[in-house]
Design a protein around this motif. Structure first.
Motif, PDB file in Angstrom:
ATOM      1  N   GLY A   4     -10.857 101.467 -24.636  1.00 62.72           N
ATOM      2  CA  GLY A   4      -9.748 102.332 -24.856  1.00 62.72           C
ATOM      3  C   GLY A   4     -10.276 103.513 -25.412  1.00 62.72           C
ATOM      4  O   GLY A   4     -11.529 103.739 -25.997  1.00 62.72           O
ATOM      5  N   ASP A   5      -9.348 104.657 -25.528  1.00 60.82           N
ATOM      6  CA  ASP A   5      -9.820 105.870 -26.146  1.00 60.82           C
ATOM      7  C   ASP A   5      -9.653 105.844 -27.917  1.00 60.82           C
ATOM      8  O   ASP A   5      -9.605 104.619 -28.181  1.00 60.82           O
ATOM      9  CB  ASP A   5      -8.966 107.095 -25.848  1.00 60.82           C
ATOM     10  N   HIS A   6     -10.215 106.700 -28.534  1.00 65.23           N
ATOM     11  CA  HIS A   6     -10.399 106.661 -29.851  1.00 65.23           C
ATOM     12  C   HIS A   6      -9.211 106.241 -30.613  1.00 65.23           C
ATOM     13  O   HIS A   6      -9.177 105.237 -31.437  1.00 65.23           O
ATOM     14  CB  HIS A   6     -10.945 107.954 -30.242  1.00 65.23           C
ATOM     15  N   ALA A   7      -8.028 106.678 -30.230  1.00 65.48           N
ATOM     16  CA  ALA A   7      -6.908 106.577 -30.970  1.00 65.48           C
ATOM     17  C   ALA A   7      -6.348 105.132 -30.667  1.00 65.48           C
ATOM     18  O   ALA A   7      -5.930 104.506 -31.676  1.00 65.48           O
ATOM     19  CB  ALA A   7      -5.904 107.428 -30.600  1.00 65.48           C
ATOM     20  N   SER A   8      -6.538 104.726 -29.488  1.00 64.29           N
ATOM     21  CA  SER A   8      -5.943 103.235 -28.982  1.00 64.29           C
ATOM     22  C   SER A   8      -6.939 102.379 -29.849  1.00 64.29           C
ATOM     23  O   SER A   8      -6.600 101.208 -30.111  1.00 64.29           O
ATOM     24  CB  SER A   8      -5.783 103.140 -27.728  1.00 64.29           C
ATOM     25  N   ARG A   9      -8.206 102.676 -29.868  1.00 71.12           N
ATOM     26  CA  ARG A   9      -8.935 101.707 -30.624  1.00 71.12           C
ATOM     27  C   ARG A   9      -8.632 101.370 -32.010  1.00 71.12           C
ATOM     28  O   ARG A   9      -8.855 100.294 -32.695  1.00 71.12           O
ATOM     29  CB  ARG A   9     -10.476 102.091 -30.500  1.00 71.12           C
ATOM     30  N   TYR A  10      -8.515 102.616 -32.543  1.00 72.13           N
ATOM     31  CA  TYR A  10      -8.224 102.377 -34.106  1.00 72.13           C
ATOM     32  C   TYR A  10      -6.845 101.875 -34.277  1.00 72.13           C
ATOM     33  O   TYR A  10      -6.679 101.241 -35.352  1.00 72.13           O
ATOM     34  CB  TYR A  10      -8.426 103.882 -34.666  1.00 72.13           C
ATOM     35  N   LYS A  11      -6.115 102.110 -33.342  1.00 71.95           N
ATOM     36  CA  LYS A  11      -4.506 101.257 -33.466  1.00 71.95           C
ATOM     37  C   LYS A  11      -4.823  99.868 -33.421  1.00 71.95           C
ATOM     38  O   LYS A  11      -4.245  99.054 -34.325  1.00 71.95           O
ATOM     39  CB  LYS A  11      -3.614 101.999 -32.528  1.00 71.95           C
ATOM     40  N   ARG A  12      -5.802  99.444 -32.557  1.00 70.03           N
ATOM     41  CA  ARG A  12      -6.009  98.049 -32.363  1.00 70.03           C
ATOM     42  C   ARG A  12      -6.636  97.359 -33.591  1.00 70.03           C
ATOM     43  O   ARG A  12      -6.384  96.564 -34.297  1.00 70.03           O
ATOM     44  CB  ARG A  12      -6.816  97.692 -31.130  1.00 70.03           C
ATOM     45  N   THR A  13      -7.664  98.288 -34.373  1.00 67.40           N
ATOM     46  CA  THR A  13      -8.202  98.112 -35.369  1.00 67.40           C
ATOM     47  C   THR A  13      -7.526  97.753 -36.832  1.00 67.40           C
ATOM     48  O   THR A  13      -7.695  96.789 -37.495  1.00 67.40           O
ATOM     49  CB  THR A  13      -9.468  98.780 -35.675  1.00 67.40           C
ATOM     50  N   LYS A  14      -6.262  98.683 -36.761  1.00 66.42           N
ATOM     51  CA  LYS A  14      -5.323  98.552 -37.951  1.00 66.42           C
ATOM     52  C   LYS A  14      -4.773  97.161 -37.731  1.00 66.42           C
ATOM     53  O   LYS A  14      -4.613  96.419 -38.761  1.00 66.42           O
ATOM     54  CB  LYS A  14      -4.531  99.628 -37.935  1.00 66.42           C
ATOM     55  N   GLU A  15      -4.090  97.000 -36.618  1.00 68.07           N
ATOM     56  CA  GLU A  15      -3.591  95.884 -36.413  1.00 68.07           C
ATOM     57  C   GLU A  15      -4.400  94.396 -36.467  1.00 68.07           C
ATOM     58  O   GLU A  15      -4.112  93.459 -37.032  1.00 68.07           O
ATOM     59  CB  GLU A  15      -2.884  95.724 -34.927  1.00 68.07           C
ATOM     60  N   PHE A  16      -5.592  94.713 -36.038  1.00 66.37           N
ATOM     61  CA  PHE A  16      -6.657  93.578 -36.357  1.00 66.37           C
ATOM     62  C   PHE A  16      -6.768  92.999 -37.843  1.00 66.37           C
ATOM     63  O   PHE A  16      -6.517  92.034 -38.201  1.00 66.37           O
ATOM     64  CB  PHE A  16      -8.035  93.819 -35.628  1.00 66.37           C
ATOM     65  N   ILE A  17      -6.924  94.257 -38.582  1.00 66.55           N
ATOM     66  CA  ILE A  17      -7.033  93.705 -39.925  1.00 66.55           C
ATOM     67  C   ILE A  17      -5.783  93.182 -40.673  1.00 66.55           C
ATOM     68  O   ILE A  17      -5.887  92.311 -41.414  1.00 66.55           O
ATOM     69  CB  ILE A  17      -7.626  94.898 -40.730  1.00 66.55           C
ATOM     70  N   ASP A  18      -4.813  93.885 -40.174  1.00 67.93           N
ATOM     71  CA  ASP A  18      -3.348  93.588 -40.783  1.00 67.93           C
ATOM     72  C   ASP A  18      -3.032  91.980 -40.581  1.00 67.93           C
ATOM     73  O   ASP A  18      -2.729  91.085 -41.455  1.00 67.93           O
ATOM     74  CB  ASP A  18      -2.540  94.411 -40.293  1.00 67.93           C
ATOM     75  N   LEU A  19      -3.309  91.641 -39.269  1.00 68.70           N
ATOM     76  CA  LEU A  19      -3.321  90.225 -38.904  1.00 68.70           C
ATOM     77  C   LEU A  19      -4.017  89.363 -39.564  1.00 68.70           C
ATOM     78  O   LEU A  19      -3.834  88.057 -39.794  1.00 68.70           O
ATOM     79  CB  LEU A  19      -2.875  89.978 -37.430  1.00 68.70           C
ATOM     80  N   TYR A  20      -5.357  89.693 -39.477  1.00 68.56           N
ATOM     81  CA  TYR A  20      -6.370  88.925 -40.125  1.00 68.56           C
ATOM     82  C   TYR A  20      -6.081  88.429 -41.655  1.00 68.56           C
ATOM     83  O   TYR A  20      -6.145  87.406 -41.982  1.00 68.56           O
ATOM     84  CB  TYR A  20      -7.772  89.725 -39.920  1.00 68.56           C
ATOM     85  N   LEU A  21      -5.502  89.715 -42.226  1.00 68.57           N
ATOM     86  CA  LEU A  21      -5.270  89.375 -43.730  1.00 68.57           C
ATOM     87  C   LEU A  21      -4.088  88.447 -43.777  1.00 68.57           C
ATOM     88  O   LEU A  21      -3.905  87.607 -45.185  1.00 68.57           O
ATOM     89  CB  LEU A  21      -5.336  90.789 -44.431  1.00 68.57           C
ATOM     90  N   ARG A  22      -3.220  88.658 -43.138  1.00 67.11           N
ATOM     91  CA  ARG A  22      -2.112  87.842 -43.249  1.00 67.11           C
ATOM     92  C   ARG A  22      -2.158  86.363 -42.910  1.00 67.11           C
ATOM     93  O   ARG A  22      -1.504  85.641 -43.645  1.00 67.11           O
ATOM     94  CB  ARG A  22      -0.733  88.319 -42.177  1.00 67.11           C
ATOM     95  N   LEU A  23      -3.057  86.174 -41.966  1.00 71.34           N
ATOM     96  CA  LEU A  23      -3.674  84.759 -41.442  1.00 71.34           C
ATOM     97  C   LEU A  23      -4.363  84.276 -42.895  1.00 71.34           C
ATOM     98  O   LEU A  23      -3.880  82.900 -43.035  1.00 71.34           O
ATOM     99  CB  LEU A  23      -4.473  84.601 -40.422  1.00 71.34           C
ATOM    100  N   GLN A  24      -5.144  84.814 -43.687  1.00 69.47           N
ATOM    101  CA  GLN A  24      -5.560  84.660 -44.834  1.00 69.47           C
ATOM    102  C   GLN A  24      -4.865  84.101 -45.817  1.00 69.47           C
ATOM    103  O   GLN A  24      -5.147  83.588 -46.939  1.00 69.47           O
ATOM    104  CB  GLN A  24      -6.830  85.590 -45.207  1.00 69.47           C
ATOM    105  N   GLN A  25      -3.549  84.690 -45.803  1.00 68.08           N
ATOM    106  CA  GLN A  25      -2.532  84.292 -46.961  1.00 68.08           C
ATOM    107  C   GLN A  25      -2.105  83.025 -47.213  1.00 68.08           C
ATOM    108  O   GLN A  25      -1.567  82.649 -47.719  1.00 68.08           O
ATOM    109  CB  GLN A  25      -1.490  85.344 -47.079  1.00 68.08           C
ATOM    110  N   GLY A  26      -2.318  82.370 -46.023  1.00 71.69           N
ATOM    111  CA  GLY A  26      -1.664  80.716 -45.645  1.00 71.69           C
ATOM    112  C   GLY A  26      -0.366  80.925 -45.122  1.00 71.69           C
ATOM    113  O   GLY A  26       0.382  81.843 -45.241  1.00 71.69           O
ATOM    114  N   GLY A  27       0.119  79.562 -44.709  1.00 65.95           N
ATOM    115  CA  GLY A  27       1.591  79.588 -44.113  1.00 65.95           C
ATOM    116  C   GLY A  27       1.438  80.019 -42.796  1.00 65.95           C
ATOM    117  O   GLY A  27       0.629  80.131 -42.019  1.00 65.95           O
TER     118      GLY A  27
END
Length: 355
Positions: free
Chosen positions: A106-129
């Motif tokens: 993807g282009d620069h903007a789309s890659r960073y959009k994916r990165t933000k969602e990647f980290i957001d979801l990763y951290l939510r998973l780490q919260q448990g439940g």
């Protein structure tokens, strides 16, 4: 200060030897890169944790072709196996050509959009439940992370020089990493990064780590160090330089683009007499910009000069150093013995972190 050693490409024996030497030589961690020409970082990290006792493993994950769900599972599994010695380095990728070997780039903007969602979801998973997530890049229903961790361990580092990377790191990360550069450039960059913190940062350490990745060429004398630097540059083939130039010309990375201005400078010999005597930047050399696709700056000089330059970086706010010694396989021993350990001896050691 914390010191992390960037592990090279190579076979298992070389990587294991360097990790064990880094552990004995004062480094707090080692970095496993996630790139096409390197071994798989999770498999290598698993081996390394079984052959070491306390050094941390910083595992890179490229969000352009890794999933947050599988990354979270691998992280928790290895964290349990290693008694919590795993950290995560999130990278977004920079070259359309390189990324195209693994996925649709993807282009620069789309890659960073994916990165933000990647980290957001990763951290939510780490919260448990049970986790439900509906984004533009990731969508999960009734997700639950196994194995679970009773006590959260490990840190998340975000790497990147763009405004997008800065904002994501400010919101989510325990540490923010950029490529090495001139002292004033680094100082200005981290000053800009910290301006994001009061507005976006919640439930995290208000003072995240600020780190740089930088190469070291150190010898007994200044003259010997510069001679080693230029011999290394001259030994590279025109093909190597041409391939690096192709990579840079096809990269939309803000960090890598900053090296373009230094490319021509690095072609000119810089003797001891040509250096700006007394200048804080007189030990910083952009010669690697001709040869390396990411880490374009080296600290070049006597052991004392290199230690002083690291101290200057520390004084402007850098407290996490990812070091490399790209010119030979013997550089780790030199850097550990004559740079890292002497710096540590001048500071109070608390646990594994130099304060």
């Amino acid at each position: 200060m914390e010191f992390c050693w960037m592990l090279p490409e190579g076979n298992l024996e070389t990587i294991l030897q360097q990790t064990q030497f880094a552990e004995a030589g004062g480094f707090q961690s080692v970095l496993l890169i996630n790139a096409n020409s390197y071994m798989d970082p999770w498999i290598m990290a698993t081996v390394l944790t079984q052959e070491t006792e306390q050094i941390r493993i910083l595992v890179a994950q490229n969000t352009s072709y890794c999933l947050p769900t599988t990354t979270a599972k691998a992280f928790n599994t290895l964290s349990l196996i290693s008694a919590g010695r795993i950290d995560l380095n999130v990278v977004t990728g920079s070259s359309q050509v390189e990324l195209g070997k693994m996925t649709r780039a993807g282009d620069h903007a789309s890659r960073y959009k994916r990165t933000k969602e990647f980290i957001d979801l990763y951290l939510r998973l780490q919260q448990g439940g049970i986790t439900h997530y509906h984004g533009d890049c990731f969508d999960v229903q009734n997700a639950e992370l196994f194995p679970k961790r009773d006590v959260p361990t490990g840190r998340l580092f975000m790497a990147g020089s763009s405004q997008e990377a800065m904002a994501i790191a400010a919101e989510f990360a325990d540490g923010y990493l950029v490529f090495g550069h001139e002292l004033d450039e680094i100082e200005q960059h981290f000053t800009s990064f910290r301006e994001w913190l009061p507005e976006l940062r919640t439930n995290l350490n208000p003072n995240p780590h600020c780190g740089i990745m930088i190469d070291i060429i150190a010898r007994e004398t200044t003259e010997e160090a510069w001679e080693a630097a230029y011999q290394f540059l001259e030994s590279a083939s025109p093909f190597e330089k041409r391939m690096n130039r192709l990579f840079r010309n096809n990269s939309d990375s803000v960090g890598i683009s900053k090296y373009h201005n230094y490319y021509s400078q690095s072609k000119h010999a810089q003797s001891k007499h040509a250096q700006a005597e007394g200048s804080p930047s007189s030990t910083l050399w952009p010669g690697l910009s001709q040869l390396n696709t990411s880490n374009g700056f080296s600290i070049v000089g006597s052991y004392e000069e290199v230690r002083q330059t690291i101290s200057r970086f520390h004084r402007i706010g850098v407290n996490y150093f990812i070091l490399s010694g790209l010119i030979s396989t013997q550089e780790l021993e030199r850097i550990s013995t004559h740079v890292v350990l002497p710096i540590q001896s001048k500071h109070l050691t608390v646990g594994n972190v130099i304060k």
